[in-house]
Design an enzyme around this catalytic site. Structure first.
Site, PDB file in Angstrom:
ATOM      1  N   ASP A   1       0.637  -1.418   0.127  1.00  0.00           N
ATOM      2  CA  ASP A   1      -0.359  -0.074   0.198  1.00  0.00           C
ATOM      3  C   ASP A   1       0.481   1.494   0.142  1.00  0.00           C
ATOM      4  OD1 ASP A   1      -2.003   2.536   0.537  1.00  0.00           O
ATOM      5  OD2 ASP A   1      -2.702   0.641   2.911  1.00  0.00           O
TER       6      ASP A   1
ATOM      7  N   TYR B   1      -7.020  16.614  -7.828  1.00  0.00           N
ATOM      8  CA  TYR B   1      -6.303  15.345  -8.594  1.00  0.00           C
ATOM      9  C   TYR B   1      -4.960  16.113  -9.600  1.00  0.00           C
ATOM     10  CZ  TYR B   1      -5.480  11.286 -12.907  1.00  0.00           C
ATOM     11  OH  TYR B   1      -4.690  10.913 -13.654  1.00  0.00           O
TER      12      TYR B   1
ATOM     13  N   LYS C   1      -0.829  15.439  -9.325  1.00  0.00           N
ATOM     14  CA  LYS C   1      -0.659  15.540 -10.675  1.00  0.00           C
ATOM     15  C   LYS C   1       0.776  16.499 -11.133  1.00  0.00           C
ATOM     16  CE  LYS C   1      -1.600  11.138 -11.628  1.00  0.00           C
ATOM     17  NZ  LYS C   1      -0.771  10.154 -11.003  1.00  0.00           N
TER      18      LYS C   1
HETATM   19  P1  NAD Z   1      -6.366   1.819 -12.650  1.00  0.00           P
HETATM   20  O1  NAD Z   1      -7.423   2.414 -11.653  1.00  0.00           O
HETATM   21  O2  NAD Z   1      -6.665   1.044 -13.056  1.00  0.00           O
HETATM   22  O3  NAD Z   1      -5.241   1.966 -11.713  1.00  0.00           O
HETATM   23  C1  NAD Z   1      -4.459   2.283 -10.738  1.00  0.00           C
HETATM   24  C2  NAD Z   1      -4.586   1.661  -9.275  1.00  0.00           C
HETATM   25  O4  NAD Z   1      -3.577   2.242  -8.491  1.00  0.00           O
HETATM   26  C3  NAD Z   1      -5.103   0.271  -8.912  1.00  0.00           C
HETATM   27  O5  NAD Z   1      -4.745  -1.233  -9.252  1.00  0.00           O
HETATM   28  C4  NAD Z   1      -5.570   0.754  -7.655  1.00  0.00           C
HETATM   29  O6  NAD Z   1      -5.402  -0.607  -6.342  1.00  0.00           O
HETATM   30  C5  NAD Z   1      -3.901   0.738  -7.698  1.00  0.00           C
HETATM   31  N1  NAD Z   1      -3.745   1.906  -6.112  1.00  0.00           N
HETATM   32  C6  NAD Z   1      -4.777   3.163  -5.543  1.00  0.00           C
HETATM   33  N2  NAD Z   1      -4.332   2.900  -4.034  1.00  0.00           N
HETATM   34  C7  NAD Z   1      -3.347   2.395  -4.159  1.00  0.00           C
HETATM   35  C8  NAD Z   1      -2.245   2.362  -2.963  1.00  0.00           C
HETATM   36  N3  NAD Z   1      -2.944   3.331  -2.028  1.00  0.00           N
HETATM   37  N4  NAD Z   1      -1.225   1.513  -2.421  1.00  0.00           N
HETATM   38  C9  NAD Z   1      -1.164   0.972  -3.825  1.00  0.00           C
HETATM   39  N5  NAD Z   1      -1.740   0.568  -4.984  1.00  0.00           N
HETATM   40  C10 NAD Z   1      -2.750   1.635  -5.305  1.00  0.00           C
HETATM   41  O7  NAD Z   1      -5.994   3.026 -13.459  1.00  0.00           O
HETATM   42  P2  NAD Z   1      -5.007   3.233 -14.021  1.00  0.00           P
HETATM   43  O8  NAD Z   1      -5.637   4.276 -15.232  1.00  0.00           O
HETATM   44  O9  NAD Z   1      -4.388   1.806 -14.203  1.00  0.00           O
HETATM   45  O10 NAD Z   1      -4.305   3.972 -13.613  1.00  0.00           O
HETATM   46  C11 NAD Z   1      -2.676   4.352 -12.962  1.00  0.00           C
HETATM   47  C12 NAD Z   1      -1.375   5.559 -13.085  1.00  0.00           C
HETATM   48  O11 NAD Z   1      -2.103   6.394 -14.650  1.00  0.00           O
HETATM   49  C13 NAD Z   1      -3.186   6.546 -12.218  1.00  0.00           C
HETATM   50  O12 NAD Z   1      -1.777   7.202 -11.293  1.00  0.00           O
HETATM   51  C14 NAD Z   1      -3.567   7.071 -12.772  1.00  0.00           C
HETATM   52  O13 NAD Z   1      -3.784   8.333 -11.941  1.00  0.00           O
HETATM   53  C15 NAD Z   1      -2.789   7.097 -14.511  1.00  0.00           C
HETATM   54  N6  NAD Z   1      -3.535   7.889 -15.118  1.00  0.00           N
HETATM   55  C16 NAD Z   1      -4.599   7.620 -15.911  1.00  0.00           C
HETATM   56  C17 NAD Z   1      -4.935   7.932 -16.838  1.00  0.00           C
HETATM   57  C18 NAD Z   1      -6.163   7.532 -17.318  1.00  0.00           C
HETATM   58  O14 NAD Z   1      -7.834   7.711 -18.044  1.00  0.00           O
HETATM   59  N7  NAD Z   1      -6.591   6.096 -16.867  1.00  0.00           N
HETATM   60  C19 NAD Z   1      -5.089   8.897 -17.483  1.00  0.00           C
HETATM   61  C20 NAD Z   1      -3.626   9.145 -16.822  1.00  0.00           C
HETATM   62  C21 NAD Z   1      -3.361   9.318 -15.760  1.00  0.00           C
END
Ligand code: NAD
Length: 289
Positions: free
Chosen positions: A63, A153, A157
């Site tokens: 975590d 958010y 970032k």
């Molecule tokens: P997702 O929600 O599928 O994955 C995020 C992961 O982070 C999940 O598996 C979640 O369980 C994990 N997480 C949350 N809190 C946590 C904690 N305290 N400890 C450990 N793990 C934790 O979404 P994603 O799109 O794969 O997100 C991954 C990254 O990409 C994030 O940092 C997100 O901000 C970034 N991002 C996503 C998008 C999008 O459109 N999906 C766009 C830009 C950036």
């Protein structure tokens, strides 16, 4: 010798795809520590890699908001070194700012900002001592330009941009690279996992009508952008691979291949007004609907 990689947030989305790709590398170049907050969610990952890759994949609980949890994961890395650290875990928070509780705002910063920084803190001394390593952070367009209804958010970032850039300057002296992989919309569980105010929620009861109307437009815009323009996690993984394999990695990678045009517009006019009105027009103008 295999490159040792640790990735945070591997139960879904980008983290899961990256872990699968690296652990399934045809030349077995990587030993992947796929970490996740909740090990009960490891089935999806296991399903994707099957049992073929026992020697290239380990799944660990971690975590990113718990310092002890990070240290425990670090201590279970049998190679006792980290070549590539991927700070990917992150969550979203969406809705009118006045409806957001301090707790929910803190939680976003805890995961996205302090979670990333603490993960880096845990591995930094080892990387410095060895004089090598690559730290990659999943960045966002929302870390480069403001987006309405995403204030906290975006704050988290944007903060990562500053932290990573600051660190990159120092770490040059240690032969450690820092890279941000800047993503636009990606098809993941992100929209499901984020904390989002829904129209009709009691938290929105006291929010004025103009804000609610604009929020409704924003949600529609967001829905259609994800439907029409979102990338797949495989596209993002390719960019991570490019960064990982480069002998001299860039500080920023844009997963869409180019700097988004509104990010360019923002950079071109430091006064900022053109960006603000262009974004507002693209999201809220009625011709768009
Ligand atoms: P997702 O929600 O599928 O994955 C995020 C992961 O982070 C999940 O598996 C979640 O369980 C994990 N997480 C949350 N809190 C946590 C904690 N305290 N400890 C450990 N793990 C934790 O979404 P994603 O799109 O794969 O997100 C991954 C990254 O990409 C994030 O940092 C997100 O901000 C970034 N991002 C996503 C998008 C999008 O459109 N999906 C766009 C830009 C950036």
């Amino acid at each position: 010798e295999k490159k040792v990689v640790l990735i945070t947030g591997c139960s879904s989305g980008i983290g899961l795809s990256l872990a699968v790709r690296l652990a399934s590398d045809p030349n077995k170049r990587f030993k992947v520590y796929a970490t996740m907050r909740n090990l009960a969610k490891k089935e999806r990952l296991i399903e994707c890699v099957k049992s073929l890759h026992k020697d290239t994949l380990d799944i660990l609980q971690m975590d990113v908001t718990g310092w002890q949890s990070i240290l425990d994961a670090r201590d279970r890395v049998v190679e006792k070194r980290m070549d590539i650290l991927v700070c990917n875990a992150g969550v979203g928070l969406m809705g009118p700012l006045e409806a957001q509780s301090l707790d929910s705002m803190r939680q976003i910063l805890d995961v996205n900002l302090f979670g990333t920084i603490q993960t880096i803190q845990a591995f930094l001394p080892g990387m410095k001592a060895r004089g090598q390593g690559h730290i990659l952070v999943t960045g966002s367009t929302g870390g480069l330009q403001g987006l309405p209804f995403n204030e906290v958010y975006c704050a988290s970032k944007f903060a990562l941009e500053g932290a990573c850039e600051s660190l990159a300057i120092l770490l040059q002296h240690f032969n450690i690279h820092v890279s941000l992989v800047e993503c636009g919309p990606v098809n993941t569980d992100f929209l499901v996992n984020l904390q989002k105010a829904e129209l009709g929620d009691t938290s929105l009861q006291h929010v004025d009508n103009l804000t609610l109307n604009l929020y409704e437009k924003y949600l529609q815009h967001c829905g259609s952008v994800f439907q029409n323009a979102a990338q797949d996690t495989e596209d993002i993984v390719k960019v991570f691979l490019e960064a990982i394999q480069s002998p001299s990695p860039a500080f920023r990678y844009f997963t869409s291949g180019d700097v988004p045009s509104l990010t360019k517009l923002k950079a071109a006019e430091p006064g900022g007004s053109r960006y603000i009105s262009a974004l507002s027009k693209s999201m809220f103008s009625s011709e768009e609907q």
